[in-house]
Design an enzyme around this catalytic site. Structure first.
Site, short mmCIF file in Angstrom:
data_model
loop_
_atom_site.label_atom_id
_atom_site.label_comp_id
_atom_site.label_asym_id
_atom_site.label_seq_id
_atom_site.Cartn_x
_atom_site.Cartn_y
_atom_site.Cartn_z
N ASP A 98 43.22 43.20 39.28
CA ASP A 98 41.90 43.27 38.69
C ASP A 98 41.73 42.28 37.55
O ASP A 98 42.45 42.36 36.55
CB ASP A 98 41.67 44.70 38.18
CG ASP A 98 40.29 44.89 37.59
OD1 ASP A 98 39.36 44.19 38.03
OD2 ASP A 98 40.15 45.73 36.69
N ASP A 152 34.52 38.44 38.36
CA ASP A 152 35.13 39.72 38.76
C ASP A 152 35.27 39.76 40.27
O ASP A 152 34.29 39.81 41.00
CB ASP A 152 34.25 40.88 38.29
CG ASP A 152 34.94 42.22 38.43
OD1 ASP A 152 35.85 42.34 39.27
OD2 ASP A 152 34.56 43.16 37.71
#
Length: 397
Positions: free
Chosen positions: A103, A291
């Protein structure tokens, strides 16, 4: 079912990512992502609410600006349920294998502990201290709060192996309690944060930072390639300490990462503008958080409306969702660092219900965007934790 439970349910059924075998290149990991299958309304609701929770610490009021000079923004309050989004693959932690999300939007490594007996822990691989000869207990309490629950536990240290590369004595979290069934249905076990060290809730360097300091990798950067959907679904490659030159054309263009409250936390870049069919939209002073856990691009309402004025055949439906023709042929380019990056027409529309890959949603002030896979599939991106830069180049066709 409350809204946060719905968000978690949507995530598990829309964005679960399938682990893929490690590639032959020792410092690379293959990644795979299942395409969304749910309705337009459900997907939009997920993004609208979920990422507000993820990036709640980006929103800065005037009072926050005054306080930021005196207080560093850190700690468990600033992390949200968004940490569970992203591509995942396998790592080895203390001789035990785990499926971990990689992540960009978080900076902690944690897995369920053998001491956690809740269903959400038992249904996943749990770390067994007795099976690791290299494990050392540090016993420092940690807590990560989410919009729909939290995880708490203690820390320990052990060796982490990723794609053949080792982070020795890595401090990580051992979850002993989960409040809310956040991970019960997930196909992965924990989180592998790849943000900057100052974002860590545990207060420890990330595994990749340790690899750099321990010279386990040659270079202080990692590269990400996200392939467009094919017969086997979305695939990708994470390369640690190296650049896969076969994945892009031309040269990498490097851009300085912006700070948040004078700290490097997220992978944030300045965006110059967007061009649609040769027309510049005249966006000014825009920032974008990169992201890999987001399939689309989120903009504040005014920016999203401006964008869609230039997209032929676009409309705003009764749910507040922008739709575009499924076979749209508009020419869209994002201009970053003075370089235009063309977006493939297939990335202007999502795979369900012909909704636009750009939607209205706020993750901060009126200048902050969220840049997800709809852009990232069109570039090879390199993230340097020492020079605080992101390198971008068009992907090879």
């Amino acid at each position: 079912m409350n809204i946060y439970t719905l968000i978690i349910w949507l995530y598990f059924t829309i964005f679960i990512i399938d682990a893929a075998p490690i590639t032959s290149k020792s410092n690379s990991i293959s990644l795979k992502k299942i395409a969304p299958k749910h309705s337009l309304k459900e997907v939009h609701q997920f993004y609208k609410d979920y990422f507000i929770l993820k990036y709640q610490n980006i929103h800065v009021t005037d009072q926050d600006k005054l306080a930021s000079d005196k207080k560093i923004l850190s700690g468990s309050e600033n992390l949200t349920i968004s940490d569970i989004l992203g591509y995942y693959g396998e790592i080895t932690l203390g001789s035990q294998e785990f499926k971990m999300v990689f992540d960009l939007g978080s900076s902690d490594l944690w897995v369920p502990s053998q001491d956690c007996t809740q269903d959400s822990c038992v249904s996943h691989k749990r770390f067994n201290e007795s099976l690791s000869k290299t494990f050392n207990s540090t016993g420092t309490p940690f807590s990560v709060a989410y919009g729909a629950g939290s995880v708490t536990g203690i820390t320990g240290k052990d060796n982490v192996l990723v794609g053949g590369l080792k982070s020795e004595g890595q401090e990580f979290g051992l979850v002993q309690e989960e409040v809310g069934s956040l991970f019960q249905e997930a196909e992965y076990d924990g989180i592998f944060g790849m943000g900057f060290n100052d974002l860590s809730s545990i207060g420890t360097p990330t595994p990749f930072s340790n690899m750099v300091e321990q010279k386990a990798v040659t270079n202080p950067y990692f590269g990400i390639y996200l392939q467009r959907s094919n017969d086997t679904g979305h695939t990708g490659t994470l390369t640690l300490g190296d650049i896969d030159t076969t994945k892009f054309t031309g040269n990498l263009n490097y851009n300085n990462v912006s700070t948040l409250h004078r700290e490097y936390l997220y992978w944030i870049l300045d965006v110059d503008d967007i061009s649609i069919n040769g027309n510049k939209l005249n966006f000014k002073n825009k920032l974008a958080t990169f992201d890999t856990g987001a399939n689309i691009i989120l903009m504040p309402e005014e920016d999203a409306a401006t964008y869609h004025k230039f997209i032929n055949g676009s409309s705003l439906n009764e749910y507040g969702i922008y739709t575009v023709p499924c076979n749209t042929m508009d020419q869209v380019a994002y201009i970053i660092g003075g370089v235009s990056y063309n977006i493939d027409q297939s990335d202007l529309v999502t795979e369900s219900d012909c909704s636009s890959s750009v939607q209205a949603g706020s993750i901060g002030d009126d200048n902050m965007w969220l840049i997800g896979d709809a852009f990232l599939r069109n570039v090879y991106s390199v993230y340097n934790i020492k020079n605080f830069t992101i390198g971008l180049a068009p992907v090879s066709k």
